[in-house]
Design a protein around this motif. Structure first.
Motif, short mmCIF file in Angstrom:
data_model
loop_
_atom_site.label_atom_id
_atom_site.label_comp_id
_atom_site.label_asym_id
_atom_site.label_seq_id
_atom_site.Cartn_x
_atom_site.Cartn_y
_atom_site.Cartn_z
N VAL A 1 -26.24 -14.34 -8.57
CA VAL A 1 -27.23 -13.79 -7.65
C VAL A 1 -26.57 -13.14 -6.44
O VAL A 1 -26.93 -12.03 -6.04
CB VAL A 1 -28.24 -14.87 -7.21
CG1 VAL A 1 -29.14 -14.36 -6.11
CG2 VAL A 1 -29.08 -15.31 -8.40
N SER A 2 -25.60 -13.82 -5.83
CA SER A 2 -24.95 -13.23 -4.67
C SER A 2 -24.19 -11.96 -5.05
O SER A 2 -24.13 -11.00 -4.28
CB SER A 2 -24.02 -14.23 -3.99
OG SER A 2 -23.00 -14.67 -4.87
N ALA A 3 -23.62 -11.93 -6.26
CA ALA A 3 -22.94 -10.71 -6.72
C ALA A 3 -23.94 -9.58 -6.92
O ALA A 3 -23.68 -8.43 -6.55
CB ALA A 3 -22.18 -10.99 -8.01
N ALA A 4 -25.08 -9.89 -7.52
CA ALA A 4 -26.11 -8.87 -7.73
C ALA A 4 -26.59 -8.30 -6.39
O ALA A 4 -26.74 -7.08 -6.23
CB ALA A 4 -27.28 -9.46 -8.51
N MET A 5 -26.84 -9.17 -5.42
CA MET A 5 -27.28 -8.71 -4.11
C MET A 5 -26.21 -7.86 -3.44
O MET A 5 -26.51 -6.84 -2.81
CB MET A 5 -27.63 -9.90 -3.22
CG MET A 5 -28.89 -10.63 -3.63
SD MET A 5 -29.50 -11.78 -2.38
CE MET A 5 -28.19 -12.99 -2.36
N ASP A 6 -24.95 -8.26 -3.59
CA ASP A 6 -23.87 -7.49 -2.98
C ASP A 6 -23.75 -6.12 -3.64
O ASP A 6 -23.49 -5.11 -2.96
CB ASP A 6 -22.55 -8.25 -3.09
CG ASP A 6 -21.54 -7.82 -2.03
OD1 ASP A 6 -21.91 -7.85 -0.84
OD2 ASP A 6 -20.41 -7.46 -2.39
N GLY A 7 -23.95 -6.06 -4.96
CA GLY A 7 -23.94 -4.77 -5.64
C GLY A 7 -25.01 -3.84 -5.12
O GLY A 7 -24.77 -2.65 -4.88
N GLU A 8 -26.21 -4.37 -4.94
CA GLU A 8 -27.30 -3.56 -4.40
C GLU A 8 -26.96 -3.03 -3.01
O GLU A 8 -27.17 -1.84 -2.72
CB GLU A 8 -28.58 -4.38 -4.32
CG GLU A 8 -29.23 -4.66 -5.65
CD GLU A 8 -30.70 -4.98 -5.53
OE1 GLU A 8 -31.44 -4.64 -6.47
OE2 GLU A 8 -31.12 -5.53 -4.49
#
Length: 527
Positions: free
Chosen positions: A506-513
């Motif tokens: 989740v934190s990786a997905a948010m950082d990608g966004e």
């Protein structure tokens, strides 16, 4: 009319839908026979602190009105096939979510992935497990979906400052995850369901006109006047765009070497290293749920989180559990021949008879004086050396070195080992020979403390398996706190776990966004 209730229920009341409806309507002062009223759980978490396990539930009661969907209708993705291109290196959660966000903002993403698509990747995983063959481009870390695809699929994160967690969850549900992840306090998807979900995310990118290139390895960068204009692949192809989001994960050592070779600023970063510890799931359930025989039909496989400060040679360091996988399996996560790395995963039902967790000690840079000659790659080279020692002592295959837990604490080689979920097999080894002494001594202190915290945890009916070394990136690729851009190279946006800025799906997905948003806001005038 809609009412919200805070309920504390038994496991049966929380997880049996018929019983939940009866109890929730009664608590709301409504008749269970009232067909115009229906209850729905919106949040759910287990409280096992007391002798009786309870489930805390937030519920909505709809009276004389239809049930509104938990998931709002996802936004349709526009076609961006003729728009400006954005280069994204890595098709893990950071890369995939960066691509979807770019599409929403009217930019065409080109996702470049060194590994194979999620289906083709399975054959290489089978080869590691059965034949001990490690494909350095396709393994548990490299390939579509990244290291998170063949893992537990844990979606819990404490990171709230980088984006909207609910938004990430809803995108997962829109692509095939169950709505339970919107409700559970510690949601997970499961390694058996993640591959299909990852393929659906890719399909959304392709349908919108984006591109996803598999078995395409980045070997160089296109730098012009200190600006990152694109990348060069192993076939010599040059792919250019408005900028590059570097989302390569924590194990792409060749990328770290390339950055150093090209004179792009990187830094050594503290990380953690240790072992996987495996107990029977029944033992962990009996400890956590205070049950005499088993957890029963309603409670999920229990988990734990442990942390202890340790002292060795005048230095204080934390020892802590990491990526605990209830009802799960230990898997070989090496990314190159000649090394042993172990990781954990769980299917969605978490129905294995084993529980495993990383158990690791913090490694600070001043713990590694003999590696300072490697500069920014100091921690990475230390990590690599430990993995190679584990491979040699394990028998120079993917057979992993292991030791029973109490034997390790008592510094005694185990005469036999237990059954294990680790398919390539185990070899009885003195783990003090595998682990650096400062790691082994800290783990020993931690185990003794955890045995007091969780009565029954410290036992010779558990075993440690080495090494758990890919907890986080041992290298940080710096970026500006506000713009997310590299401080020296324009149009380069270091992203997520591989750059040192995230710690899970989740934190990786948010950082990608956020990286996609920042890059596009800076370099596309119409946004």
């Amino acid at each position: 009319m809609k009412k919200e209730l805070q309920l504390q229920l038994s496991p049966e009341e929380a997880y049996d839908e018929v019983m939940f409806q009866q109890v929730a309507l009664k608590k709301a002062g409504l008749s269970a026979d009232n067909v115009q009223a229906i209850a729905r759980q919106t949040k759910r978490s287990i409280d096992a602190r007391g002798r009786q396990v309870r489930v805390n539930v937030t519920a909505e009661i709809f009276v004389n009105e239809p049930l509104t969907p938990l998931l709002q209708t996802p936004k349709a993705y526009q076609n961006v096939s003729n728009k400006e291109q954005l280069i994204i290196v890595g098709a893990g959660p950071a890369g995939l979510f960066a691509a979807l966000r770019a599409i929403e903002l009217g930019i065409k993403p080109i996702v470049i992935e060194r590994g194979k698509d999620v289906r083709a990747r399975r054959r290489d995983l089978a080869a590691i497990n059965k034949e001990h063959i490690v494909n350095p481009e396709s393994n548990y870390c490299f390939g579509e979906g990244g290291a998170g695809t063949y893992s537990d699929g844990k979606l819990y994160t404490r990171s709230k400052k980088r984006g909207d967690i609910r938004r990430i969850m809803e995108i997962f549900v829109a692509h095939g995850a169950t709505e339970d992840i919107l409700v559970d306090g510690h949601p997970h998807i499961g390694t058996n369901k993640l591959p299909k979900l990852v393929a659906e995310l890719r399909e959304s990118i392709l349908l919108a006109g984006g591109e996803v290139l598999f078995e395409t390895k980045v070997v160089d960068f296109i730098l012009e006047a200190n600006e990152m204009k694109g990348v060069v692949t192993q076939d010599g192809e040059k792919i250019k765009g408005i900028g590059v989001i570097l989302a390569t994960g924590h194990s792409a050592r060749d990328i770290f070497h390339l950055l150093k070779h090209r004179g792009i600023l990187i830094e050594a970063k503290p990380f953690a290293l240790g072992v996987r510890i495996e107990h029977s799931q029944n033992l962990i359930d009996r400890i956590q749920y205070h049950c005499e025989v088993d957890r029963g039909p309603y409670l999920p496989a229990s988990s734990y989180a442990l942390v202890q400060q340790t002292y060795f040679q005048g230095k204080q360091r934390g020892v802590f559990s990491f990526c605990m996988c209830p009802g799960g399996f230990i898997v070989p996560a090496a990314t190159s021949p000649g090394e042993i790395v172990v990781n954990g995963m769980s299917p969605s039902r978490r129905d294995s008879k084993f529980a495993n967790s990383g158990m690791v000690a913090a490694v600070e840079l001043d713990d590694l004086p003999h590696y300072q000659k490697y500069g920014p790659l100091a921690a990475m080279m230390f990590q690599s050396d430990v993995e190679q020692i584990a491979w040699k002592l394990g028998g120079e295959s993917q057979t992993a070195p292991a030791q029973r837990m109490m034997d390790f604490v008592n510094k005694k080689v185990s005469g036999s080992l237990l059954d294990t979920s680790y398919q390539p097999g185990l070899k009885s080894v003195d783990m003090y020979e595998v682990l650096p002494n400062f790691i082994a001594e800290r783990l020993r202190q931690g185990f003794l403390a955890f045995g007091k915290t969780m009565k029954g945890y410290l036992t010779n009916d558990a075993q440690i398996i080495g090494v758990e070394s890919r907890t986080s990136s041992p290298v940080r690729i710096p970026r500006d706190r506000e713009s997310f851009e590299h401080p020296q190279v324009k149009r380069l946006y270091p992203c997520a776990e591989g750059a040192g800025y995230a710690g899970g799906i989740v934190s990786a997905a948010m950082d990608g966004e956020r990286c996609a948003e920042k890059l596009i806001a800076q370099y596309v005038k119409s946004v």
